[in-house]
Each structure stands twice: as C-alpha cells, then as structure tokens.
Design an enzyme around this catalytic site. Structure first.
Site, PDB file in Angstrom:
ATOM      1  N   ASP A   1       0.867  -1.188   0.000  1.00  0.00           N
ATOM      2  CA  ASP A   1       0.000   0.000   0.000  1.00  0.00           C
ATOM      3  C   ASP A   1       0.896   1.228   0.000  1.00  0.00           C
ATOM      4  O   ASP A   1       1.627   1.460   0.969  1.00  0.00           O
ATOM      5  CB  ASP A   1      -0.916  -0.034   1.239  1.00  0.00           C
TER       6      ASP A   1
ATOM      7  N   ARG B   1      -0.087   4.389  -0.239  1.00  0.00           N
ATOM      8  CA  ARG B   1      -0.807   5.641   0.011  1.00  0.00           C
ATOM      9  C   ARG B   1      -0.250   6.417   1.207  1.00  0.00           C
ATOM     10  O   ARG B   1       0.192   5.821   2.177  1.00  0.00           O
ATOM     11  CB  ARG B   1      -2.303   5.365   0.239  1.00  0.00           C
TER      12      ARG B   1
HETATM   13  N1  LIG Z   1      -2.695  -1.871  -6.297  1.00  0.00           N
HETATM   14  C1  LIG Z   1      -3.944  -2.364  -6.255  1.00  0.00           C
HETATM   15  N2  LIG Z   1      -4.161  -3.677  -6.421  1.00  0.00           N
HETATM   16  C2  LIG Z   1      -5.416  -4.166  -6.382  1.00  0.00           C
HETATM   17  O1  LIG Z   1      -5.599  -5.470  -6.537  1.00  0.00           O
HETATM   18  C3  LIG Z   1      -6.499  -3.350  -6.166  1.00  0.00           C
HETATM   19  N3  LIG Z   1      -7.761  -3.831  -6.121  1.00  0.00           N
HETATM   20  C4  LIG Z   1      -6.239  -1.955  -5.963  1.00  0.00           C
HETATM   21  N4  LIG Z   1      -7.293  -1.118  -5.731  1.00  0.00           N
HETATM   22  C5  LIG Z   1      -7.118   0.198  -5.159  1.00  0.00           C
HETATM   23  O2  LIG Z   1      -7.241   0.127  -3.762  1.00  0.00           O
HETATM   24  C6  LIG Z   1      -7.748   1.366  -3.276  1.00  0.00           C
HETATM   25  C7  LIG Z   1      -8.929   1.097  -2.346  1.00  0.00           C
HETATM   26  O3  LIG Z   1      -8.476   0.379  -1.235  1.00  0.00           O
HETATM   27  P1  LIG Z   1      -9.184   0.546   0.236  1.00  0.00           P
HETATM   28  O4  LIG Z   1     -10.504  -0.128   0.116  1.00  0.00           O
HETATM   29  O5  LIG Z   1      -9.269   2.009   0.489  1.00  0.00           O
HETATM   30  O6  LIG Z   1      -8.234  -0.124   1.154  1.00  0.00           O
HETATM   31  C8  LIG Z   1      -8.149   2.181  -4.482  1.00  0.00           C
HETATM   32  O7  LIG Z   1      -7.110   3.123  -4.741  1.00  0.00           O
HETATM   33  C9  LIG Z   1      -8.194   1.153  -5.601  1.00  0.00           C
HETATM   34  O8  LIG Z   1      -7.889   1.719  -6.861  1.00  0.00           O
HETATM   35  N5  LIG Z   1      -4.965  -1.503  -6.034  1.00  0.00           N
END
Ligand SMILES: Nc1nc(O)c(N)c(N[C@@H]2O[C@H](COP(=O)(O)O)[C@@H](O)[C@H]2O)n1
Ligand code: ZN
Length: 350
Positions: free
Chosen positions: A276, A278
C-alpha cells in the site's frame, strides 16, 4: 507580470480580505465582530467609547463612531496604529482556519485594498496609495504559507454537485507536494461541535466509474454517500490515489498478475511496490479547511484510522463499511483481511 487581487467590499469576491468582513476574533474572552471593530476601538483609552465601538451593529458604524469621537483619539495613535493593524489581521486569520487557507490560496498575487477613500491602508483608488493593509495581508500570508496544515493543500474553488442521493457542495484542492487534485464533497451543515460522518475514499476508476466487481470500492462509495445523506451531514473525501497509490496503469499490471494467480499484495510487490503506497498526511489540510477536528470515520482499513490519528484528527468512532462481497472479489477481500488487516465481520467475507 505580477497578478493582482483587488479587494474592498466584504461581500465581493475576495471580500474575506477586508477588515469589514464578518470574521469574529476572540481576545481575552471578548468577541470582536470584525477586525475593523477592534482596530477602531484601539484609538481610544476611554473604556466607554471602546465598549460602544465593540457593540456597534456593523463595521461601518464602528468606523463612524471613531470619526464621531475624533477629538478623543489617544495621543500616540499614529505611532501604534500599524502594529495594532498587523496584530488584529494576524489574529483574524490565526483564529479562522478556513480564512487562513483562503489567504494562502491567493498564492503570490499582489493583494491590494482598492479604496478611493484611503491612500495609507489602501491604494487611494488611483493605485498611488501605500496599500499598507495589502502589505500586512501578504506578510500574514507568508507566515501561514510555510506552515502545516496550510501548506499541505491549496483550496481552489467550490460548486454544487447534485447526485442521486442529494446535493453535495464540492470543494477542489491541489496537494502541494504532488500537484494531485482532490475533492471534499460536503453534505448539509457541518456542526463544529459534532464529529461529522466522513469517508476517505481512494480513487478506483475501475470500481467507482466502470462498475468493476473485482474490488469493493464502487459499492463502498455509493453506500458512503448514501449514509452521509441519511445522517443529514458529512463529508466524502475523494482522494486521487488510484491503485493504492501505484496509479491506474500499474493497477492493470497488478490485475494481470492476479489473473495469473498472485494475490493483491504479491502483485504489488512483484511490480516493485509496497503493498500500500498511500500517504494520507495531506488530508489534514482539507480537514483543517473544513474545520474538522474529530470524525466518525467510515472504513474497514486500519491504516486510514492510524493515518488520521497521526495527523492529529480524533477518531470519535469507526463505522464499518462492508459492501459488495461477490464471487469476483471474495478472494481479494480475504487477502485484504489477512494481509492488510482490514476489519471485516467473518459473516461478510465467508
Ligand atoms: N494496487 C492495487 N491492487 C489491487 O488489486 C487493487 N484492487 C487496488 N485497488 C485500489 O485500492 C484502493 C482502495 O483500497 P481501500 O478499500 O481504500 O483499502 C483504491 O485506490 C483502488 O484503486 N490496487
Ligand atoms: Zn477498487
């Protein structure tokens, strides 16, 4: 060429810069309705005159009273007036977060009090005046511009956003360190004494806009907006952190790896990213702009709870947001619980 903002009347664009704008300032438990009230009252040593000016119904009346008592103005007033003005203008912005953010958002534009009546505090109407009030405002702006939370995001503009659940007021911000554009969708009137219901929603183009069932984002987004409207007020922050911060194209690469058997964490790591990526620290700027110090946070993600706490925001309550479990995302949700610590009820992800 240096861009200029001219201000004068408090109800015009950039009227918040005027001393006549209704921005109460509390000093030693006394609430001054405007900086103009305070400034005019300081001309006098007589507490009765000061009190009369304090209680003047409008800044225009405070100004008029100071002229009425012109023969009682204290002897050293001309020596101290600049310091008095600098002090009260600084306090006006120090005590009102949103005004300080708005001031910083004027960037490096020249601020000019465009007053044909005043060639000391203003430009005299012909641009030849000293514009001392404008200079003080720019000094105060420099002070806030280099401090958190004012330097985290710049507010740009605000407009209505009607949705299927209700009409939100949409505020646009630019994150200073990355240039990313973020939104705060405010519903209803926020009560400064009540923690609002909020959601920090990270952008997921595929889930939010393209109806993807691979993740739970779109389902959470609509439920969060519905919950906020049902609560009567609250804020949805839409954060441009696509793909947990790796971006849309890299998310497609991560999805490809997942199509071949990796889980969401393994896929990010195989691409050379952390699970992650972020960073939520800039959210403090948006929360400060909206004067939010404590929240009821809709999330299952423990990192969001920690990030807000680290930013000095009190989490009054965490509200679970368990939505959209389906055969396409069940494995993804289980990995979020097992590897990223997401707090789901067993019944939700079984
Ligand atoms: N890097 C990545 N890999 C995946 O497999 C994903 N599904 C996502 N999705 C991203 O996750 C964010 C939401 O996560 P939270 O529910 O807030 O923890 C959002 O930026 C999606 O684009 N990303
Ligand atoms: Zn998603």
């Amino acid at each position: 060429m240096v861009e200029e903002i001219q201000f004068y009347e408090p109800d015009e664009l950039h009227g918040f810069l005027s001393n006549f704008s209704p921005s109460p300032i509390t000093l030693s438990n006394v609430v001054w309705p405007t900086s103009e009230h305070y400034y005019q009252a300081q001309k006098f040593d007589d507490p009765d005159i000061q009190n009369e000016i304090l209680h003047a119904p409008t800044p225009d009346e405070a100004f008029r009273l100071s002229r009425h008592y012109a023969n009682k103005v204290k002897k050293d007033w001309m020596d101290v007036r600049h310091a008095v003005m600098r002090y009260i203008v600084f306090e006006k912005f120090r005590q009102n977060n949103q005004l300080a953010h708005l001031l910083v958002s004027t960037g490096d534009k020249l601020l000019t009090e465009h007053s044909h009546k005043d060639s000391y505090w203003g430009d005299g109407g012909d641009g030849k005046g000293q514009n001392e009030l404008g200079k003080i405002l720019m000094e105060v702006r420099d002070y806030f511009a280099e401090r958190e939370p004012y330097n985290l995001v710049h507010f740009v503009d605000s407009a209505k956003l009607p949705t299927q659940w209700g009409t939100f007021q949409m505020y646009g911000f630019v994150e200073q360190s990355t240039g990313k554009e973020h939104l705060a969708l405010v519903y209803g009137e926020l009560d400064a004494n009540q923690p609002p219901l909020i959601r920090l929603h990270s952008e997921c183009l595929t889930g939010d806009a393209l109806f993807s069932a691979r993740c739970d984002c779109g389902f959470q987004l609509s439920r969060a907006m519905e919950n906020i409207v049902n609560a009567g007020s609250g804020v949805l922050f839409y954060l441009r952190q696509e793909g947990r911060g790796i971006g849309l194209i890299n998310k497609i690469r991560a999805y490809h790896l997942q199509d071949n058997g990796a889980d969401t964490v393994e896929a990010n790591e195989a691409l050379g990213f952390a699970a992650d990526m972020r960073d939520y620290s800039f959210c403090r700027g948006m929360l400060s702009f909206l004067n939010i110090k404590s929240v009821n946070l809709m999330t299952n993600n423990p990192r969001k709870v920690k990030a807000l706490e680290k930013a000095g925001i009190d989490i009054n309550k965490r509200v679970a947001l368990q939505e959209g479990n389906n055969p396409h995302n069940n494995g993804y949700l289980k990995t979020k619980a097992a590897k990223l610590g997401h707090m789901f009820d067993d019944a939700f992800i079984k």
